[in-house]
Structures are given as structure tokens and as C-alpha cells.
Design a protein around this motif. Sequence first.
Motif, mmCIF file in Angstrom:
data_model
loop_
_atom_site.group_PDB
_atom_site.id
_atom_site.type_symbol
_atom_site.label_atom_id
_atom_site.label_comp_id
_atom_site.label_asym_id
_atom_site.label_seq_id
_atom_site.Cartn_x
_atom_site.Cartn_y
_atom_site.Cartn_z
ATOM 1 N N TYR A 2 9.686 3.920 11.803
ATOM 2 C CA TYR A 2 8.661 3.677 10.787
ATOM 3 C C TYR A 2 8.225 2.222 10.782
ATOM 4 C CZ TYR A 2 6.266 3.959 6.277
ATOM 5 O OH TYR A 2 5.321 3.912 5.273
ATOM 6 N N LEU A 3 9.151 1.319 11.006
ATOM 7 C CA LEU A 3 8.787 -0.093 11.060
ATOM 8 C C LEU A 3 7.837 -0.363 12.218
ATOM 9 C CD1 LEU A 3 8.979 -2.969 10.071
ATOM 10 C CD2 LEU A 3 11.105 -3.221 11.377
ATOM 11 N N GLU A 4 8.083 0.260 13.365
ATOM 12 C CA GLU A 4 7.177 0.090 14.510
ATOM 13 C C GLU A 4 5.774 0.584 14.160
ATOM 14 O OE1 GLU A 4 8.553 1.788 18.116
ATOM 15 O OE2 GLU A 4 10.459 0.695 18.130
ATOM 16 N N VAL A 5 5.716 1.718 13.468
ATOM 17 C CA VAL A 5 4.422 2.267 13.069
ATOM 18 C C VAL A 5 3.729 1.327 12.084
ATOM 19 C CG1 VAL A 5 3.299 4.167 11.842
ATOM 20 C CG2 VAL A 5 5.120 4.645 13.484
ATOM 21 N N LYS A 6 4.502 0.780 11.155
ATOM 22 C CA LYS A 6 3.925 -0.148 10.176
ATOM 23 C C LYS A 6 3.376 -1.393 10.872
ATOM 24 C CE LYS A 6 6.714 -0.786 6.558
ATOM 25 N NZ LYS A 6 6.012 -0.406 5.305
ATOM 26 N N ARG A 7 4.103 -1.886 11.864
ATOM 27 C CA ARG A 7 3.616 -3.059 12.598
ATOM 28 C C ARG A 7 2.315 -2.736 13.331
ATOM 29 N NH1 ARG A 7 6.198 -7.221 10.257
ATOM 30 N NH2 ARG A 7 8.430 -7.299 10.686
ATOM 31 N N ALA A 8 2.260 -1.558 13.927
ATOM 32 C CA ALA A 8 1.041 -1.156 14.631
ATOM 33 C C ALA A 8 -0.123 -0.999 13.650
ATOM 34 C CB ALA A 8 1.284 0.154 15.379
ATOM 35 N N ALA A 9 0.166 -0.443 12.475
ATOM 36 C CA ALA A 9 -0.877 -0.271 11.466
ATOM 37 C C ALA A 9 -1.355 -1.623 10.952
ATOM 38 C CB ALA A 9 -0.336 0.572 10.312
ATOM 39 N N GLU A 10 -0.430 -2.554 10.795
ATOM 40 C CA GLU A 10 -0.802 -3.896 10.368
ATOM 41 C C GLU A 10 -1.735 -4.542 11.384
ATOM 42 O OE1 GLU A 10 1.594 -7.946 9.008
ATOM 43 O OE2 GLU A 10 2.346 -6.751 10.683
ATOM 44 N N ALA A 11 -1.416 -4.375 12.659
ATOM 45 C CA ALA A 11 -2.253 -4.948 13.706
ATOM 46 C C ALA A 11 -3.649 -4.310 13.703
ATOM 47 C CB ALA A 11 -1.590 -4.748 15.066
ATOM 48 N N LYS A 12 -3.709 -3.008 13.459
ATOM 49 C CA LYS A 12 -5.003 -2.306 13.425
ATOM 50 C C LYS A 12 -5.864 -2.810 12.258
ATOM 51 C CE LYS A 12 -7.894 1.052 14.576
ATOM 52 N NZ LYS A 12 -7.512 2.468 14.335
ATOM 53 N N ALA A 13 -5.200 -3.173 11.157
ATOM 54 C CA ALA A 13 -5.933 -3.624 9.971
ATOM 55 C C ALA A 13 -6.229 -5.121 9.984
ATOM 56 C CB ALA A 13 -5.136 -3.273 8.711
ATOM 57 N N ALA A 14 -5.699 -5.834 10.972
ATOM 58 C CA ALA A 14 -5.891 -7.282 11.015
ATOM 59 C C ALA A 14 -7.373 -7.635 11.077
ATOM 60 C CB ALA A 14 -5.165 -7.869 12.224
ATOM 61 N N GLY A 15 -7.763 -8.595 10.253
ATOM 62 C CA GLY A 15 -9.149 -9.040 10.218
ATOM 63 C C GLY A 15 -10.025 -8.236 9.283
ATOM 64 N N LEU A 16 -9.518 -7.116 8.796
ATOM 65 C CA LEU A 16 -10.267 -6.303 7.853
ATOM 66 C C LEU A 16 -9.787 -6.600 6.428
ATOM 67 C CD1 LEU A 16 -10.151 -2.877 9.757
ATOM 68 C CD2 LEU A 16 -11.973 -4.604 9.793
ATOM 69 N N VAL A 17 -10.624 -6.297 5.458
ATOM 70 C CA VAL A 17 -10.244 -6.534 4.063
ATOM 71 C C VAL A 17 -10.618 -5.324 3.222
ATOM 72 C CG1 VAL A 17 -10.468 -9.035 4.205
ATOM 73 C CG2 VAL A 17 -12.446 -7.666 3.524
#
Length: 400
Positions: free
Chosen positions: A356-371
Amino acid sequence: MLRIGLTGGMGAGKSTVARILADLGAVIIDSDVIAREVVAPGTEGLAALVEAFGPEILAADGSLDRPALAAKAFADDESRATLNSITHPLVGKRTTELISAAPGDAIVVQDIPLLVENGLAPLMNLVLVVDVDAETRLHRLVEFRGVAEADARARIAAQATDEQRRAVADVLLDNRGEPDAVDGAVRQLWQERLVPFEHNLRTGTPARRKEIRVVPANPEWPVQAQRLIARLWVACGAAASRIDHIGSTSVPDLPAKDVIDLQITVADFAAADGLRDALGAAGFPVRPEVTEDCPRPTPQDPAGTDVSLWTKRYHQNADPGRLANIHVRVAGSPGQEYALLFRDWLRADAEARAEYLEVKRAAEAKAAGLVGPEAMTAYIDVKEPWFAAAYPRMLAWRDR
């Protein structure tokens, strides 16, 4: 209005903090001042004390002789209970009057030395503790107030411990330094947290961060959750059957967004809707546009495809200093059971936590730069497939 509970041990400098807040525009309600006011000459409070303890508690000018009263009232538990039964209702009544008289947009600071001892923290929107260790406070009482050391130690010992105060503190103000050192911290707190909190509370606006960021696990998250849960119980009363800390911040050592998720379980949606105003007044305004859980595990889960089974009521904390999501769900609904099962599974399964942590990190990267909503949508889009695949594993773990 925003209600702040201000407390601290004797000698901590609570009065100094109250003066700074008053200068900034806060309405100060001092419980010690009220306690003296309700037993002033000519009051019903003083008359009741004389009737209970005798005229010997009066000074020559007809005012209350406090040492004389203390000698009688603190002689045994029954006498102390009598004293409290007379003064506490009067103090409470006067406090209510002062709060009611404050403007609707006021930041009301209730200066209460025995806030912890009397269990008043959950009644406040936020608790501010002036934090100074006992030995430093002892030194101040002896050196600057002229209190005898033995008396000072006895008074400190009779109050809540430092640990007990810290447990209820949303904000700890360190006042161990020079007398004026705390001034800047109080002013910063006022501008960055208290003023925005009052605005959000008055306008029903949830506090939200624009960016999504996963941070290291904070051991204080469970403690912070319990403070919020205590406030939620006051707001919900018998309408709630349970209130739980859920989500990533409820799982020890799991990095997460710094947002606490809490679940209120109710009997039905009539009860959930009935809590809307009470939760809003407690500092947790509703977000009516959010009604479904997202993500759901999968449309083909055992609950069927009825989206309404995953419906909830959704509130968020108005405090910009402590973001929190409040999910109000019906007992036995798929969403209510899923939230608890997911938490318990992650707590028990180290492999699942790592995944789950790996998925959260990937999701964080996908959301980077967005608000805002775009960031949250991107974040959830990455997590949703994993939730769907993990659901059967959760059920197998539960039924093992």
C-alpha cells in the motif's frame, strides 16, 4: 464563534498569554474572575456559602474570607462537594451569559486553570496549553510570587500533571524562556490558525490543503485523533454508536497524508443528517457534494452494484492546523465495515502495508504539480485498482 480553552499549571504564564490574546482581539472569559464575582458581597452565591458554612467565613467588611472558607470547605470530601454544588452552577451560568454576549465572529478564550481536572477539553474547539515544567513553575511561584515552597509544591501536586495537560493540548506554547519570548508564538498562532479557524467555522468552510503529500508516520496521530473523537462524542451524543480512527494515520509506522480520518457510525441516514448542525458547530462542517465513498473496492464486490450501499455523509475539520475527514456511515453498511476491515488488515499484515505504501507513493507522484480536486482525482485513480485487487485478500484474512 470559536471557543478556545486556555490552561496551564500554576506559574506557567497563562495570564501573560491571555493578555496577548486580548490585545489581538480575543474575548477573554477568566474563570477565576468569575469565581470571585459570583461570591462577591450581596450575591446569592455568598449568601448560600454563609448558610452552608456559617458567618465565620465572612471578613469584617462582609466580603468572603477565603482562607476561612478553605479551612471549612476542604476539611473533608462532603464539605468540598457542598462548596462545589454552590459555586460551580453559578460559575457555569455566568460563563454561559458571557459567551452568549460575545459577537458571532468572536474568538472566545476561556481561561480555565482546572480545564483538564474538570474534563472540559472536549467542549472547546481547540485547547491551548501553556507548557512549563513543574520545577520551573515552582521556582517562579517562590521567587516572583512569594509563595512558600511547601505551599507551592502542594498546589502543583493537587493539579493535573504535565502529561495530562499535554494529552488534551491541540497547541503547546513553550513558555520556559524569557517573559516576552512567548509573544511571537502567540501572535503567529493567532494569524495563521485561530483567525482562519474562526472564519472557517463561521462560514462552514472545511480546511483543506491544495497539494497532496505523503509524509513520514507521526506517532502523535493517534493522540490527535482521540482529541477529535472526544469532541465528536460531545457533538453526537447518543446518535453515534461508535467513533473510530480509520485510514492510514490509524496504522502505526505507515507514512500517509497528514490528514486524520475518523468514522462515526450511526443507525441510519436520518441520524446522520440530524448531526449536520451539531457537527458544524463543533468545528466539522459538512461537504454535501461528497456522498459516496471513493474508491469503492469494485462494483462486483459482494455488496452488489447498488452504489447507494456505499453512501455516506462527509464532514471535514475547519481547523487549518489539524486537517481531518469525518465519514458518517450507517452501521453494517459496506462502507462502514470496509473502513474498519481495511484498517485492521493493514495493522496486521506487514506485506500489505508495504504494498500500500508503494501505491501511495505512486499516487503521490501522479498528483504532483496538481492542486485541489484535480490532485485528489489523480491520487485516487492510482489507488483504486489496488483497492479492488486487495479486497478479496482482506475478506480472506477476515474469514481465515
